[in-house]
Scaffold this motif. Sequence first.
Motif, mmCIF file in Angstrom:
data_model
loop_
_atom_site.group_PDB
_atom_site.id
_atom_site.type_symbol
_atom_site.label_atom_id
_atom_site.label_comp_id
_atom_site.label_asym_id
_atom_site.label_seq_id
_atom_site.Cartn_x
_atom_site.Cartn_y
_atom_site.Cartn_z
ATOM 1 N N PRO A 57 53.207 88.044 -95.187
ATOM 2 C CA PRO A 57 53.503 86.861 -94.372
ATOM 3 C C PRO A 57 52.283 85.941 -94.307
ATOM 4 O O PRO A 57 51.158 86.416 -94.168
ATOM 5 N N THR A 106 53.041 81.705 -89.560
ATOM 6 C CA THR A 106 54.399 81.280 -89.923
ATOM 7 C C THR A 106 55.340 82.478 -89.806
ATOM 8 O O THR A 106 54.897 83.626 -89.850
ATOM 9 N N ASP A 107 56.643 82.198 -89.640
ATOM 10 C CA ASP A 107 57.601 83.307 -89.714
ATOM 11 C C ASP A 107 58.533 83.149 -90.916
ATOM 12 O O ASP A 107 59.429 83.954 -91.116
ATOM 13 N N ASP A 108 58.314 82.101 -91.704
ATOM 14 C CA ASP A 108 59.215 81.851 -92.823
ATOM 15 C C ASP A 108 58.501 81.736 -94.169
ATOM 16 O O ASP A 108 59.147 81.478 -95.184
ATOM 17 N N PHE A 151 61.625 89.083 -94.472
ATOM 18 C CA PHE A 151 61.980 88.066 -93.463
ATOM 19 C C PHE A 151 62.950 88.638 -92.432
ATOM 20 O O PHE A 151 62.750 88.516 -91.222
ATOM 21 N N PHE A 152 64.021 89.301 -92.900
ATOM 22 C CA PHE A 152 65.041 89.818 -91.976
ATOM 23 C C PHE A 152 64.516 90.983 -91.144
ATOM 24 O O PHE A 152 64.826 91.076 -89.950
ATOM 25 N N ARG A 158 61.515 91.448 -90.157
ATOM 26 C CA ARG A 158 60.614 90.932 -89.122
ATOM 27 C C ARG A 158 61.388 90.197 -88.026
ATOM 28 O O ARG A 158 61.111 90.337 -86.841
ATOM 29 N N LYS A 159 62.379 89.406 -88.424
ATOM 30 C CA LYS A 159 63.053 88.540 -87.455
ATOM 31 C C LYS A 159 64.158 89.271 -86.684
ATOM 32 O O LYS A 159 64.393 88.965 -85.514
ATOM 33 N N TYR A 160 64.835 90.202 -87.349
ATOM 34 C CA TYR A 160 65.958 90.911 -86.710
ATOM 35 C C TYR A 160 65.780 92.424 -86.883
ATOM 36 O O TYR A 160 66.590 93.084 -87.532
ATOM 37 N N GLU A 205 66.890 79.673 -93.057
ATOM 38 C CA GLU A 205 68.142 80.314 -92.658
ATOM 39 C C GLU A 205 69.266 79.282 -92.607
ATOM 40 O O GLU A 205 69.141 78.262 -91.915
ATOM 41 N N HIS A 265 73.406 83.007 -89.719
ATOM 42 C CA HIS A 265 73.096 84.393 -89.380
ATOM 43 C C HIS A 265 74.266 84.959 -88.599
ATOM 44 O O HIS A 265 74.658 84.414 -87.575
ATOM 45 N N SER A 289 74.555 87.086 -93.743
ATOM 46 C CA SER A 289 73.781 85.896 -93.403
ATOM 47 C C SER A 289 73.392 85.210 -94.715
ATOM 48 O O SER A 289 73.345 85.851 -95.757
#
Lengths: 308, 308
Positions: A21, A25-27, A59-60, A62-64, A94, A97, A102
């Motif tokens: 990462p 940033t998260d993306d 990404f997924f 980390r986010k979900y 995204e 989702h 998604s």
Amino acid sequence: MANAKVNKKITSFADATRVTPVPGTDDQFEATIHWDWCGGLHAHGGLTLSLVFSTVRTFFLRKYPSTPQPDPINSDIHFIQPAPRGRVILTVTELSHARRYSTVEVKLRDPAGTICTTATVIQGNLATEVGPSIAVPPVMTRDEIPDRERDCDESIRTPLLIKLMPVIMKMRVLKRKGAKTQSWSRKGAAGLNTKETWVRWEDLNQKLDVISLGVLCDNFLPAPLNFDPTMADLSKYVFPTMCMSIEIKKDPKDAEWLFQEIVCHKIQNGRYDTDVRVLDENGDLVALSKHVSIMAEMKRTKAKFRFL
Amino acid sequence: MANAKVNKKITSFADATRVTPVPGTDDQFEATIHWDWCGGLHAHGGLTLSLVFSTVRTFFLRKYPSTPQPDPINSDIHFIQPAPRGRVILTVTELSHARRYSTVEVKLRDPAGTICTTATVIQGNLATEVGPSIAVPPVMTRDEIPDRERDCDESIRTPLLIKLMPVIMKMRVLKRKGAKTQSWSRKGAAGLNTKETWVRWEDLNQKLDVISLGVLCDNFLPAPLNFDPTMADLSKYVFPTMCMSIEIKKDPKDAEWLFQEIVCHKIQNGRYDTDVRVLDENGDLVALSKHVSIMAEMKRTKAKFRFL
């Protein structure tokens, strides 16, 4: 010269698809394209797709983290510009989702910020996918799939091929016994548009998992070369793939070997398609892949993609 | 009530795919989704793809009038949210522009600005495409393709189907004689995952051109229904397509009829694929299309896409 030596280090598939990462940033995710995962001087298309799979999974997760969607159920990737060796940045956007599936877009950019690759991925979870099933006739029956020992021998790559495509050293390919340079199918010499191969990683530490399917589905010679026993066309033409897609039907679950039926439906006016059906040891369908590629005279272009 | 009556006006395919540049922009186009081009209350997927084809053609003809690239050589489209009836906006983003092939992204948004559909299109010119050709065995031989009069009868749509999918009234479909509700192929009852149909527009003023291929490649019943002679599943399940692609091999050149071989490789855990091979009267390959679709119980969802 010191650098050239360092560059010849061999990188494992796990390392080649590792993403980090970008802080803050998260993306955005950073990755490195290594020389031994290239075709020519640029990232191999299949490796790039595996890198996209790895990025979207990260990404997924980390986010979900509590509702995992680790698997690229379907992916479409377009090769816009060759992705160079070295550092690249992948950005995930995204689009939707939801509980089962998604959709995200992924852009891979070179250090100058130019988009090299764009992909759209439907992400889901193969282990928890539920719903009706209906038995349909198999792509190939068990009897039609060649036995690796009885019916196959190893596909030997020429030095020119290895020079052009270092990445082809990564996988061992068994083809049907018969033709010396060509890949045959059960249709024999009459059906040179169909090839049948068994494939595994050369690196015995690496098994064929979901992420591997990117490289696997782009691990064959261009369809037109199968009509050319001398392989002379290899130094006359370039065969870039403009885009490819993969639908994953089943987790290959760290298989050692997978089988591929590779079909070309038309080679016309310098464009050809490739359909790949990936089966496991039981003949069960693991993935469907489709490529759209070009066959163009080398003299018409200096860079691989320039003529497009 | 007056509105309801007005809404029942029939719109031609030419009008349904007409786009108008948004004043002051060079990348935005307005279009209208008409009730008779819908499945349920929302834009039919194939019509949406034809609308994308029309938008990209208009974009290129305006921007590059002296080097025309009118044809969607390959397209990938993802259905993110149902596109509602009425006004929609399509935005084109150029990813690459070159002499032979260019790549663009297209987003279709509803009046609230929500992305309903995203597509990536490789645009080119079928009439001027040049390069090597190699003869490969045909998808089907001339003998295998059924004769429309001798071997086929008309596929009759039930009132429920017409109510659910007004768009299916647009095309006349001939199926192989044999099964009453099911579509057979040359494999007969043993191969219900393969369907063979002849298709033409009902509107005799409309011919099968390049833009038509969007609708044509999405003009068939969901694969699981072919295993269900009573069609009872039609009121129990929904069958949304998540994404589809089309590679166009040849301009159908205003054909009256085209032939489709429609193959499903797997129906498992509520997901299935559809491969479409479009052939012309001479048995020559016109297009390859691939769909990834869902089969989900209706009770699990109120809106068609909610469960995704």
